[in-house]
Design a protein around this motif. Structure first.
Motif, short mmCIF file in Angstrom:
data_model
loop_
_atom_site.label_atom_id
_atom_site.label_comp_id
_atom_site.label_asym_id
_atom_site.label_seq_id
_atom_site.Cartn_x
_atom_site.Cartn_y
_atom_site.Cartn_z
N VAL A 88 -8.61 -9.48 -11.59
CA VAL A 88 -9.65 -8.45 -11.53
C VAL A 88 -9.24 -7.15 -12.10
CG1 VAL A 88 -10.88 -7.08 -9.90
CG2 VAL A 88 -10.79 -9.21 -9.39
N PRO A 89 -10.02 -6.41 -12.92
CA PRO A 89 -9.53 -5.23 -13.54
C PRO A 89 -8.52 -4.31 -12.84
CG PRO A 89 -11.94 -5.83 -14.17
CD PRO A 89 -11.12 -6.67 -13.14
N MET A 90 -7.66 -3.75 -13.32
CA MET A 90 -6.26 -2.94 -12.66
C MET A 90 -7.00 -1.88 -11.81
SD MET A 90 -4.89 0.32 -13.84
CE MET A 90 -4.89 -0.07 -15.34
N GLU A 91 -7.85 -1.19 -12.64
CA GLU A 91 -8.35 -0.02 -11.81
C GLU A 91 -9.22 -0.20 -10.55
OE1 GLU A 91 -8.38 0.97 -16.07
OE2 GLU A 91 -8.91 -0.80 -15.00
N VAL A 92 -9.75 -1.34 -10.45
CA VAL A 92 -10.28 -1.64 -9.17
C VAL A 92 -9.45 -2.02 -8.10
CG1 VAL A 92 -11.93 -3.30 -8.09
CG2 VAL A 92 -12.61 -2.32 -10.27
N THR A 93 -8.51 -2.72 -8.43
CA THR A 93 -7.45 -3.24 -7.31
C THR A 93 -6.45 -2.02 -6.77
OG1 THR A 93 -7.36 -5.44 -8.26
CG2 THR A 93 -5.80 -4.74 -6.71
N VAL A 94 -6.09 -1.42 -7.77
CA VAL A 94 -5.39 -0.16 -7.52
C VAL A 94 -5.88 0.98 -6.67
CG1 VAL A 94 -4.04 1.75 -8.33
CG2 VAL A 94 -3.84 -0.28 -9.38
N GLN A 95 -7.23 1.26 -6.74
CA GLN A 95 -8.06 2.11 -6.09
C GLN A 95 -8.31 1.60 -4.43
OE1 GLN A 95 -8.99 5.39 -7.18
NE2 GLN A 95 -9.17 5.37 -5.08
N LEU A 96 -8.53 0.35 -4.57
CA LEU A 96 -8.88 -0.17 -3.05
C LEU A 96 -7.67 -0.33 -2.21
CD1 LEU A 96 -10.98 -3.82 -4.01
CD2 LEU A 96 -11.57 -1.67 -2.74
N LEU A 97 -6.37 -0.44 -3.00
CA LEU A 97 -5.29 -0.22 -2.47
C LEU A 97 -5.05 1.04 -1.72
CD1 LEU A 97 -3.06 -2.85 -4.40
CD2 LEU A 97 -3.60 -2.95 -1.76
N GLU A 98 -5.19 2.13 -2.69
CA GLU A 98 -4.93 3.29 -2.41
C GLU A 98 -5.88 3.92 -1.18
OE1 GLU A 98 -4.93 7.94 -4.21
OE2 GLU A 98 -4.94 6.26 -5.66
N ASN A 99 -7.24 3.66 -1.17
CA ASN A 99 -8.00 3.76 -0.17
C ASN A 99 -7.55 3.20 0.92
OD1 ASN A 99 -9.77 4.90 -2.39
ND2 ASN A 99 -11.21 3.34 -2.12
N ALA A 100 -7.30 1.96 1.00
CA ALA A 100 -6.83 1.50 2.34
C ALA A 100 -5.47 2.06 3.07
CB ALA A 100 -6.31 -0.04 2.16
N MET A 101 -4.51 2.74 2.14
CA MET A 101 -3.57 3.28 2.35
C MET A 101 -3.82 4.58 3.01
SD MET A 101 -0.55 2.24 -0.51
CE MET A 101 0.60 3.44 0.01
N THR A 102 -4.57 5.32 2.38
CA THR A 102 -5.15 6.49 2.84
C THR A 102 -5.95 6.37 4.28
OG1 THR A 102 -5.40 7.49 0.57
CG2 THR A 102 -6.51 8.63 2.23
N GLU A 103 -6.63 5.63 4.34
CA GLU A 103 -7.34 5.36 5.64
C GLU A 103 -6.21 5.17 6.75
OE1 GLU A 103 -10.15 2.32 5.47
OE2 GLU A 103 -11.51 3.43 4.26
N GLU A 104 -5.26 4.39 6.52
CA GLU A 104 -4.15 3.72 7.47
C GLU A 104 -3.37 4.96 7.95
OE1 GLU A 104 -1.74 1.88 10.12
OE2 GLU A 104 -3.78 1.51 9.27
N ILE A 105 -2.89 5.83 6.93
CA ILE A 105 -2.24 7.09 7.12
C ILE A 105 -2.98 8.03 8.04
CG2 ILE A 105 -0.89 9.15 6.14
CD1 ILE A 105 -0.31 7.06 3.80
N LYS A 106 -4.10 8.40 7.57
CA LYS A 106 -5.06 9.10 8.33
C LYS A 106 -5.22 8.73 9.81
CE LYS A 106 -7.96 11.02 4.81
NZ LYS A 106 -9.38 11.13 4.33
N SER A 107 -5.32 7.33 10.12
CA SER A 107 -5.45 7.04 11.43
C SER A 107 -3.98 7.03 12.05
CB SER A 107 -5.86 5.53 11.44
OG SER A 107 -4.87 4.56 10.93
N GLN A 108 -3.02 7.39 11.48
CA GLN A 108 -1.50 7.33 12.22
C GLN A 108 -1.11 8.67 11.90
OE1 GLN A 108 -0.15 4.80 13.79
NE2 GLN A 108 -1.96 3.34 13.24
#
Length: 226
Positions: A88-108
């Protein structure tokens, strides 16, 4: 949640450029987990989550969730790429990962400990690796599970009987093997030249593999938190 990058006029997707990564490796530990399809990455990641306090992020799981999200602008595109065994195009995957990391860090956010992330099945090609390192967070190292192709194929065929995954079939498996060798192995080679690859044989039993993983994690300064 930050939005995914919008489609551009050409087939590639646009993504904002950053001068510095979103997260510092002084506070966030990222380990990439790579290996051919069927190498047993998910099993070993579960062990590491249990014993070392990692948050497990699977690039493939995030993409599959995005393709099934009703209002996703990229759902059909992701589905076609996955079915064809393409990346899958790089920008989509990288942004999904950054979103997931950001959500996890906010929850912790109440915790002061160094946060640890295992990113499973990523980066699968050089542009993903370079983009993530420069815009999201430099990795500590890549945990690479080395496994013979015939054994991986046997494992996937067996998994396909119960997994329900569209890509656990003989035709897709062959495409995924070819894609991994052509695009992901250069990533492993790139980080290996930097001394940032921990290679583990995945041809043994899950228990034997994990014993080796624990030994190698200790050598890299990671202690069990369990």
């Amino acid at each position: 949640m930050p939005a995914l990058p919008p489609p551009a006029d050409n087939p590639k997707l646009s993504a904002p450029d950053k001068n510095t990564p979103t997260f510092s490796p002084d506070h966030i530990s990222v380990i990439y987990v790579l290996g051919g399809p069927g190498a047993g990455k998910g099993t070993q990641c579960a062990n590491l989550v249990r014993d070392y306090g990692f948050k497990h992020l699977s690039a493939g799981d995030l993409l599959r969730a995005e393709q099934d999200r009703p209002d996703s602008q990229f759902g059909n595109m992701i589905k076609e790429y996955i079915a064809d065994g393409k990346i899958v195009p790089m920008e989509v995957t990288v942004q999904l990962l950054e979103n997931a990391m950001t959500e996890e860090i906010k929850s912790q956010k109440e915790q002061s400990t160094v946060r640890r992330f295992l990113i499973d099945g990523f980066p699968r090609q050089m542009d993903q690796a370079l983009k993530f390192e420069e815009s999201v967070c430099p990795s500590q190292f890549t945990l690479f599970f080395d496994c013979p192709e015939d054994l991986m194929q046997e494992r996937l065929i067996n998994r396909g009987k119960t997994s329900g995954r569209a890509d656990d079939n003989a035709e897709s498996i062959k495409k995924r093997f070819r894609t991994f060798v052509e695009t992901s192995m250069p990533v492993v080679d790139h980080f290996e030249k930097q001394g940032k690859v921990v290679k583990v044989s995945a041809a043994k039993s899950p228990e034997e593999i994990y014993a080796e993983v624990k030994k190698r994690m200790g050598e890299r300064g990671f202690e069990m938190t369990k």
